[in-house]
Design a protein around this motif. Sequence first.
Motif, PDB file in Angstrom:
ATOM      1  N   GLY A 176      23.703  76.810  41.289  1.00  0.00           N
ATOM      2  CA  GLY A 176      23.115  78.134  41.201  1.00  0.00           C
ATOM      3  C   GLY A 176      24.201  79.193  41.284  1.00  0.00           C
ATOM      4  O   GLY A 176      25.350  78.962  40.909  1.00  0.00           O
ATOM      5  N   ASP A 177      23.833  80.383  41.786  1.00  0.00           N
ATOM      6  CA  ASP A 177      24.782  81.489  41.902  1.00  0.00           C
ATOM      7  C   ASP A 177      25.478  81.457  43.262  1.00  0.00           C
ATOM      8  O   ASP A 177      24.879  81.084  44.270  1.00  0.00           O
ATOM      9  CB  ASP A 177      24.069  82.835  41.750  1.00  0.00           C
ATOM     10  N   LEU A 178      26.720  81.907  43.272  1.00  0.00           N
ATOM     11  CA  LEU A 178      27.489  82.002  44.520  1.00  0.00           C
ATOM     12  C   LEU A 178      27.731  83.467  44.849  1.00  0.00           C
ATOM     13  O   LEU A 178      28.214  84.234  44.008  1.00  0.00           O
ATOM     14  CB  LEU A 178      28.834  81.287  44.379  1.00  0.00           C
ATOM     15  N   LEU A 179      27.383  83.863  46.073  1.00  0.00           N
ATOM     16  CA  LEU A 179      27.724  85.180  46.592  1.00  0.00           C
ATOM     17  C   LEU A 179      28.667  84.962  47.766  1.00  0.00           C
ATOM     18  O   LEU A 179      28.254  84.523  48.835  1.00  0.00           O
ATOM     19  CB  LEU A 179      26.469  85.940  47.045  1.00  0.00           C
ATOM     20  N   LEU A 180      29.946  85.251  47.544  1.00  0.00           N
ATOM     21  CA  LEU A 180      30.961  85.053  48.578  1.00  0.00           C
ATOM     22  C   LEU A 180      31.367  86.397  49.162  1.00  0.00           C
ATOM     23  O   LEU A 180      31.848  87.281  48.444  1.00  0.00           O
ATOM     24  CB  LEU A 180      32.191  84.353  47.984  1.00  0.00           C
ATOM     25  N   ILE A 181      31.165  86.540  50.468  1.00  0.00           N
ATOM     26  CA  ILE A 181      31.632  87.730  51.180  1.00  0.00           C
ATOM     27  C   ILE A 181      32.926  87.318  51.875  1.00  0.00           C
ATOM     28  O   ILE A 181      32.915  86.713  52.954  1.00  0.00           O
ATOM     29  CB  ILE A 181      30.582  88.226  52.177  1.00  0.00           C
ATOM     30  N   GLY A 182      34.020  87.608  51.227  1.00  0.00           N
ATOM     31  CA  GLY A 182      35.321  87.167  51.709  1.00  0.00           C
ATOM     32  C   GLY A 182      36.286  87.039  50.538  1.00  0.00           C
ATOM     33  O   GLY A 182      35.966  87.413  49.412  1.00  0.00           O
ATOM     34  N   ASP A 183      37.459  86.507  50.808  1.00  0.00           N
ATOM     35  CA  ASP A 183      38.515  86.405  49.804  1.00  0.00           C
ATOM     36  C   ASP A 183      38.686  84.977  49.320  1.00  0.00           C
ATOM     37  O   ASP A 183      38.368  84.016  50.034  1.00  0.00           O
ATOM     38  CB  ASP A 183      39.854  86.887  50.384  1.00  0.00           C
ATOM     39  N   VAL A 184      39.186  84.854  48.088  1.00  0.00           N
ATOM     40  CA  VAL A 184      39.663  83.578  47.574  1.00  0.00           C
ATOM     41  C   VAL A 184      41.176  83.713  47.425  1.00  0.00           C
ATOM     42  O   VAL A 184      41.659  84.407  46.534  1.00  0.00           O
ATOM     43  CB  VAL A 184      39.011  83.226  46.212  1.00  0.00           C
ATOM     44  N   ASN A 185      41.902  83.067  48.313  1.00  0.00           N
ATOM     45  CA  ASN A 185      43.354  83.193  48.315  1.00  0.00           C
ATOM     46  C   ASN A 185      43.980  82.377  47.188  1.00  0.00           C
ATOM     47  O   ASN A 185      43.356  81.462  46.644  1.00  0.00           O
ATOM     48  CB  ASN A 185      43.916  82.737  49.662  1.00  0.00           C
ATOM     49  N   PRO A 186      45.231  82.675  46.816  1.00  0.00           N
ATOM     50  CA  PRO A 186      45.925  81.867  45.814  1.00  0.00           C
ATOM     51  C   PRO A 186      45.900  80.388  46.203  1.00  0.00           C
ATOM     52  O   PRO A 186      46.165  80.037  47.360  1.00  0.00           O
ATOM     53  CB  PRO A 186      47.347  82.422  45.837  1.00  0.00           C
ATOM     54  N   GLY A 187      45.539  79.523  45.268  1.00  0.00           N
ATOM     55  CA  GLY A 187      45.432  78.096  45.564  1.00  0.00           C
ATOM     56  C   GLY A 187      44.041  77.678  45.996  1.00  0.00           C
ATOM     57  O   GLY A 187      43.729  76.489  46.035  1.00  0.00           O
ATOM     58  N   GLY A 188      43.163  78.642  46.314  1.00  0.00           N
ATOM     59  CA  GLY A 188      41.773  78.345  46.640  1.00  0.00           C
ATOM     60  C   GLY A 188      40.934  78.334  45.372  1.00  0.00           C
ATOM     61  O   GLY A 188      41.320  78.906  44.349  1.00  0.00           O
TER      62      GLY A 188
END
Length: 230
Positions: free
Chosen positions: A122-134
């Motif tokens: 489904g859909d993803l709602l991320l409250i936060g960061d995706v760092n390099p390599g993530g």
Amino acid sequence: MSVNTQQIVTIKGTRDGLTLRLNDQCSYQAILKELEEKLSVSGGEEAEEPMIRVTIQLGNRFLTVDQQEQLREIVREKQKLVVERIESNVITKAHALEWKENTDVTPLVRTVRSGQVVEVKGDLLLIGDVNPGGKVTATGNIFILGHLRGVAHAGINGDTEAVIAASYMKPNQLRIADHLSRAPEDNEEGVYIECGCIDETENKIRVVPLQEVVKRKPDLVSFERRMLNG
């Protein structure tokens, strides 16, 4: 004694081929019998005539895979006819649960660090960061209220209409379905409140203002409703 005058099989010609509407109030065996009888009444076909596509509408009737194949075989016996699709108003519980799973919104509050992978249906709602390599992946859309500096892959099962939006976008890589975008140059600045989507004209991923995506993808309203209804 009452007599049911409703036809068991109704055949209607359309610009796309033939539509066979099957009465959902009678027995399956009655359908097979009348379908064979109606398809057997015809003149001879010319060899050069094109194939005619057939849509079978079941109404409020559920058929097993074997029963659907039986219908296809009856139609195939008639030259120049091929079943393109079978439509039904009824789905199995398993299909209903799969549909719900693939249309749900999964909210997460976290930082996706290097080496970590987040996968959702489904859909993803991320409250936060995706760092390099993530990396974050979803069968639907991806919305990130934070910095996207890693990898985001939306529509992983082939949904080319999926989008990826982030508060700050400077990804290592963007992927939508099987489309891939290059990583920005080291000296390139990231962009704020932008969205990645597939440009059908150029057949590649473009990063565009979020307002443009809302115009091109009005069904995002359903995302808002799902969030409000929780």
